[in-house]
Design an enzyme around this catalytic site. Structure first.
Site, PDB file in Angstrom:
ATOM      1  N   SER A 174       0.629  -1.302   0.149  1.00  0.00           N
ATOM      2  CA  SER A 174       0.176   0.266  -0.242  1.00  0.00           C
ATOM      3  C   SER A 174       0.458   1.205   0.091  1.00  0.00           C
ATOM      4  O   SER A 174       0.073   2.364   0.163  1.00  0.00           O
ATOM      5  CB  SER A 174      -0.252  -0.297   1.042  1.00  0.00           C
ATOM      6  N   HIS A 203       0.765   3.866   6.510  1.00  0.00           N
ATOM      7  CA  HIS A 203       1.376   4.883   5.928  1.00  0.00           C
ATOM      8  C   HIS A 203       1.523   6.153   5.738  1.00  0.00           C
ATOM      9  O   HIS A 203       1.978   6.450   7.045  1.00  0.00           O
ATOM     10  CB  HIS A 203      -1.011   4.722   5.647  1.00  0.00           C
ATOM     11  N   ASP A 219      -7.580   5.907   5.202  1.00  0.00           N
ATOM     12  CA  ASP A 219      -7.654   4.387   5.643  1.00  0.00           C
ATOM     13  C   ASP A 219      -9.186   4.738   6.786  1.00  0.00           C
ATOM     14  O   ASP A 219      -9.440   3.840   7.988  1.00  0.00           O
ATOM     15  CB  ASP A 219      -6.245   4.500   6.671  1.00  0.00           C
TER      16      ASP A 219
END
Lengths: 169, 174
Positions: free
Chosen positions: A44, A83, A111
């Site tokens: 990701s 992230h 998210d």
């Protein structure tokens, strides 16, 4: 003397595990996080980080900035998510909490679907494991392999034990 | 006898000789003193115990709940490791064997050294007699004097050699 010889050999083995673990624990205390080194588990954050990269974390920064890559764990789940911080909110009061919104570089959306209990933000103090300060490519595949293969863990520990016992000879 | 060693590896040869040293001294009438070894083991195992406690605390109670204890344990670990290093370097000082001879109340300390690639077992004997007199000798033993081609230690030859070194030291007085 034989008992002492065996004790000495076993002590060498203990030292291998003790020093490895204490290194981890010292790093944890210095970086102020329960997991100072994490492995990237998904794609990701590509192209910045690939699956299998090792990340070095730091958790003594009071405020996190937008654009920082952070690692957090969703309440109750032990999986670290790596992230980037998209937005942050904090009040001007000293010591006030900081709330964050994150998104994976390679993900389509932010998210919020990942956060627990339908929350729309992360709490810097409670949810964050740390901010990424450095990385090493691909070495983390050892950990991924060990955790996905139940015999690998025993095999690795056994290999470590055997090599330290043989070295004593 | 025992298993053969690779005579071309000074490390293996020295290990085999090290194993034989206590036996030789026992035959010469010395009783081994384990104080140094025991102290080292105690310090070493306390290090292992500290690490073990730290590990168990972390697993059972979760990292964030025991940070204060972990700080103490990590500090204890480093202090003990320092003590261990100091002990190894300055107190044990690579002494391989310590023994006492009941008859003449002597204590003997035996050290050895090897250099990579050289087939020489460098020994050092330090004898302290009961009135405090210290005599020492550093002798090199060429390993081909006590090992045969196939790697078997000729224990009698080694025993005779050590016996001779000790007699030399004792007769060297004054």
């Amino acid at each position: 003397m034989n008992l002492r010889l065996e004790l000495a050999k076993f002590l060498n083995l203990c030292f291998v595990f003790a020093s490895a673990y204490m290194f981890w624990e010292t790093l944890s205390l210095v970086a102020n996080t329960h997991s100072p080194i994490v492995v990237v588990l998904s794609g990701s954050m590509e192209p910045a980080f690939q699956r299998g990269d090792i990340l070095f974390l730091w958790n003594r920064n009071e405020r996190v900035s937008v654009g920082d890559v952070v690692v957090y764990e969703v309440d109750g789940k032990n999986i670290p998510i790596v992230h980037r911080v998209l937005r942050e909110h904090h009040s001007q009061t000293v010591g006030s909490k900081q709330l964050l919104l994150t998104k994976g570089d390679n993900n389509a959306g932010n998210d919020i679907p990942l956060y627990a209990h339908k929350k729309t933000y992360l709490n810097r103090e409670n949810d964050l494991v740390g901010t990424v300060k450095g990385y090493f490519p691909q070495l983390g595949y050892i950990t991924i392999w060990v955790s996905e293969n139940k015999y690998a863990k025993i095999g690795l520990l056994g290999f470590l034990a055997l090599s330290s016992l043989i070295q004593g000879e | 006898m025992s298993k053969p060693v690779n005579v071309y590896s000074i490390g293996e040869v020295a290990q085999r000789l090290d194993d034989e040293v206590p036996i030789v001294f026992h035959r010469l009438g010395y009783k081994q003193s384990f104080k140094l070894i025991d102290t080292k083991l105690i310090i070493g195992y306390s290090i292992a115990v500290v690490a073990g406690i730290s590990f168990v605390l972390d697993k059972k109670l979760g990292h964030n709940n025991v940070i204060q204890y972990q700080r103490l344990l990590v500090a204890a670990y480093f202090i003990l490791s320092g003590v261990f290093w100091y002990f190894k370097k300055f107190i044990e000082k690579s002494i391989l064997y310590t023994g006492t001879n009941k008859e003449n109340n002597q204590t003997i300390n035996f050290k050895r050294d090897i250099k990579d690639g050289k087939p020489i077992y460098q020994t050092s004997f330090i004898i302290k007699s009961k009135d405090g007199e210290v005599k020492s000798s550093e002798v090199n033993l060429e390993i081909n004097k006590v090992f045969n081609e196939n790697g078997y230690l000729q224990t009698d030859l080694f025993f005779q050699w050590v016996k001779k070194q000790i007699e030399n030291i004792e007769s060297k007085k004054d």
